[in-house]
Design an enzyme around this catalytic site. Sequence first.
Site, PDB file in Angstrom:
ATOM      1  CB  CYS A 154      28.299 -34.572  10.267  1.00 38.51           C
ATOM      2  SG  CYS A 154      29.963 -34.842  10.581  1.00 38.51           S
ATOM      3  CB  SER A 155      28.268 -30.180  12.803  1.00 34.78           C
ATOM      4  OG  SER A 155      28.511 -31.066  13.588  1.00 34.78           O
TER       5      SER A 155
END
Length: 265
Positions: free
Chosen positions: A39-40
């Site tokens: 994810c980010s």
Amino acid sequence: ATSAAAAAGPWLEQLRRLLAGAQLVAQHVASGGAVLVHCSDGWDRTPQLNILARLLLDAQCRTARGFCALLRSQWLLFGHKSSERLGIGERVGGREQSPVLAQLVEAAWNVWQQWPAAFEFSPKLLALLLHYANGFRFASFFGNSARQRAALGVGRGACLWRYLLGGAAEREHGTWANPLYDSRLGAGEPLLLATGGADVRMWWALHRRGQRVSWTHRVADDESALVQAPCGAAPWPDTPLLFEPDDAALLRVRQLLKSRDDFSV
């Protein structure tokens, strides 16, 4: 009840997306593919999805010992920022604090609700794990990495995993064994989940901590009926599930953390 259900909407949507993502990963792996989960930031959604996907794929992870090993490897040894997310140390209430572990536990509870006979343990084990991860009786969730836990001497203290699996937790709180358990269920193939808006449920008793409730897999349509259900043995201690430590305990932890140059909180 209506206002509580409305307020739960965003939380339930996050749970639904987590479970749908985990199912997507599990199905792709089961079909022979490889999946890169990221994810980010990489600290929160990544281990959540990894753990939930393994829970769907591997029957061993649905045993008490296997589930604890899964959390230890994919949450703690992975390098999840446990202290910051739980608010352990000087950042209590800080911007890095977040209920991502509670979210993971509630997602696992939703898997249990749909496949109760596939788990060796009842939700009591999930509730006890979350209770003690947020407390100061065990230091197993202290630190943001294995290196920091080694520097803090966590391995020399009381171990949450030994407590949960060695019989002490059952002697203190009653059994977490699941009488519905069938080890053949889901063996060799991933569990399939229903992830529609009406399929993912709120674990109301988890959020109304301290209530004595039933751990039955039959979810009540009326949340008040769930809270008032008879229970026999409570699924967690009568003390609040996410409790605030007393000032002396908090001071000892802060002094310990300050004594470590490489442990910043």
